[in-house]
Design a protein around this motif. Structure first.
Motif, short mmCIF file in Angstrom:
data_model
loop_
_atom_site.label_atom_id
_atom_site.label_comp_id
_atom_site.label_asym_id
_atom_site.label_seq_id
_atom_site.Cartn_x
_atom_site.Cartn_y
_atom_site.Cartn_z
N ASP A 266 -11.75 29.57 -37.71
CA ASP A 266 -12.95 29.19 -36.98
C ASP A 266 -12.59 28.39 -35.73
O ASP A 266 -11.77 27.47 -35.81
N PRO A 267 -13.17 28.70 -34.58
CA PRO A 267 -12.89 27.91 -33.37
C PRO A 267 -13.17 26.42 -33.55
O PRO A 267 -12.48 25.58 -32.98
N VAL A 268 -14.17 26.08 -34.34
CA VAL A 268 -14.46 24.66 -34.56
C VAL A 268 -13.36 24.02 -35.41
O VAL A 268 -13.06 22.84 -35.27
N GLY A 269 -12.74 24.81 -36.26
CA GLY A 269 -11.57 24.32 -36.99
C GLY A 269 -10.46 23.93 -36.04
O GLY A 269 -9.71 22.97 -36.29
N GLN A 270 -10.36 24.63 -34.91
CA GLN A 270 -9.36 24.29 -33.89
C GLN A 270 -9.69 22.93 -33.26
O GLN A 270 -8.79 22.18 -32.88
N VAL A 271 -10.97 22.62 -33.13
CA VAL A 271 -11.38 21.30 -32.63
C VAL A 271 -10.90 20.23 -33.60
O VAL A 271 -10.33 19.21 -33.19
N LEU A 272 -11.09 20.46 -34.89
CA LEU A 272 -10.64 19.50 -35.90
C LEU A 272 -9.14 19.28 -35.79
O LEU A 272 -8.66 18.14 -35.76
N LEU A 273 -8.38 20.36 -35.71
CA LEU A 273 -6.91 20.24 -35.63
C LEU A 273 -6.47 19.54 -34.36
O LEU A 273 -5.54 18.72 -34.37
N ALA A 274 -7.15 19.83 -33.24
CA ALA A 274 -6.80 19.18 -31.97
C ALA A 274 -7.05 17.68 -32.05
O ALA A 274 -6.25 16.88 -31.55
N LEU A 275 -8.15 17.28 -32.66
CA LEU A 275 -8.44 15.85 -32.78
C LEU A 275 -7.48 15.16 -33.74
O LEU A 275 -7.08 14.01 -33.50
N ILE A 276 -7.09 15.83 -34.80
CA ILE A 276 -6.07 15.27 -35.70
C ILE A 276 -4.78 15.04 -34.92
O ILE A 276 -4.16 13.97 -35.01
N ALA A 277 -4.36 16.03 -34.15
CA ALA A 277 -3.13 15.92 -33.38
C ALA A 277 -3.23 14.81 -32.33
O ALA A 277 -2.32 13.98 -32.19
N GLU A 278 -4.33 14.77 -31.60
CA GLU A 278 -4.50 13.76 -30.55
C GLU A 278 -4.58 12.36 -31.14
O GLU A 278 -4.10 11.39 -30.53
N ALA A 279 -5.13 12.23 -32.34
CA ALA A 279 -5.25 10.92 -32.98
C ALA A 279 -3.88 10.31 -33.28
O ALA A 279 -3.75 9.08 -33.39
N GLN A 280 -2.84 11.15 -33.36
CA GLN A 280 -1.49 10.64 -33.62
C GLN A 280 -0.94 9.89 -32.41
O GLN A 280 -0.03 9.06 -32.55
N HIS A 281 -1.46 10.18 -31.22
CA HIS A 281 -0.93 9.60 -29.98
C HIS A 281 -1.89 8.61 -29.33
O HIS A 281 -1.49 7.89 -28.42
N SER A 282 -3.13 8.61 -29.75
CA SER A 282 -4.15 7.78 -29.10
C SER A 282 -4.89 6.95 -30.14
O SER A 282 -5.71 7.48 -30.90
N PRO A 283 -4.63 5.64 -30.19
CA PRO A 283 -5.34 4.79 -31.15
C PRO A 283 -6.86 4.84 -30.96
O PRO A 283 -7.60 4.80 -31.94
#
Length: 197
Positions: free
Chosen positions: A105-122
Motif C-alpha cells: 500500500d502506498p500509505v504503508g510507504q509513508v509509515l516506513l518513511a516516517l519510521i526511517a526519518e525518525a531514526q535521524h530526527s528527534p
C-alpha cells in the motif's frame, strides 16, 4: 428597526481549510513520497502537484512531516482498522493486513518513511510517537488485553513486547525490501499468542 440577533457572531479564527485543497495536498504528498522518496519530498513539489499555493500549505502544516502524518493517520483508519472483536483469528487477520499494508500500500510507504526519518530526527520521532504510534499502540494493546480477558489468547510476553515481537519482523522485511514470508504471521501468532487451554 431590525430585530437583535440573539446569537453573537463567532470570531473568525483564521482561514478555514478548503477540503478539496486539503485532500489534494495529502494525496500529492503521498504520491510524491512513493515516486521520489522522503529526501526529495519538498513543500514546493507538493504545492505544485496539488495545485495550491505554497503559502496555503504553510498556513495549514508546519512541515512535510505533519502532512505525511495527516495522510498516514487518515488512511490507516480506513485501510487498516484495529479489529473490534477480540479474537485470535481477528488478531491474525489484522497482522496479515498489516503485512500487506507495509509491503503493497502506498500509505504503508509513508509509515516506513516516517519510521526511517525518525531514526535521524528527534523532532520527527517525537511527533510520530505523539500523533501516530502512541494512539495506535494503545488500540492494539487494548485489543490484546480484551482477547486475553476473553480467553482467546495467552501471550507469553507483556503487551508491548508481544506487539513488538509480532510486528517487528514484518516491518523489518518491509524496510529491507524483502517480501514477508508466507506463514510468518501464523508462526508468530502460534509462538507468541498461545491459545488458552
Amino acid at each position: 428597526m431590525a430585530a437583535a440577533n440573539p446569537q453573537p457572531r463567532r470570531a473568525h479564527s483564521g482561514s478555514r481549510r478548503d477540503e478539496a485543497a486539503r485532500l489534494a495536498v495529502l494525496h500529492a504528498a503521498d504520491d510524491l513520497l512513493v515516486e521520489h522518496g522522503f529526501g526529495a519530498l519538498t513543500i514546493e513539489a507538493i504545492a505544485r502537484r496539488a495545485g495550491v499555493a505554497k503559502q496555503t500549505i504553510y498556513r495549514w502544516w508546519p512541515s512535510k512531516v505533519e502532512i505525511l502524518l495527516d495522510t498516514l493517520i487518515e488512511d490507516t483508519e480506513k485501510r487498516l482498522p484495529v479489529p473490534d472483536k477480540p479474537t485470535a483469528e481477528g488478531i491474525r487477520g489484522y497482522l496479515r493486513a498489516f503485512a500487506r499494508f507495509v509491503t503493497r500500500d502506498p500509505v504503508g510507504q509513508v509509515l516506513l518513511a516516517l519510521i526511517a526519518e525518525a531514526q535521524h530526527s528527534p523532532g520527527t520521532a517525537e511527533r510520530f510517537h505523539q500523533r501516530y504510534l502512541g494512539p495506535r499502540r494503545a488500540l492494539e494493546r487494548d485489543l490484546l488485553a480484551r482477547a486475553t480477558d476473553a480467553g482467546e489468547i495467552s501471550p507469553r510476553l507483556g503487551p508491548d513486547a508481544t506487539l513488538d515481537a509480532l510486528t517487528g519482523p514484518i516491518v523489518y522485511c518491509a524496510l529491507t525490501g524483502a517480501s514477508v514470508p508466507r506463514g510468518l504471521v501464523d508462526t508468530l501468532c502460534a509462538a507468541l499468542l498461545v491459545p488458552a487451554s
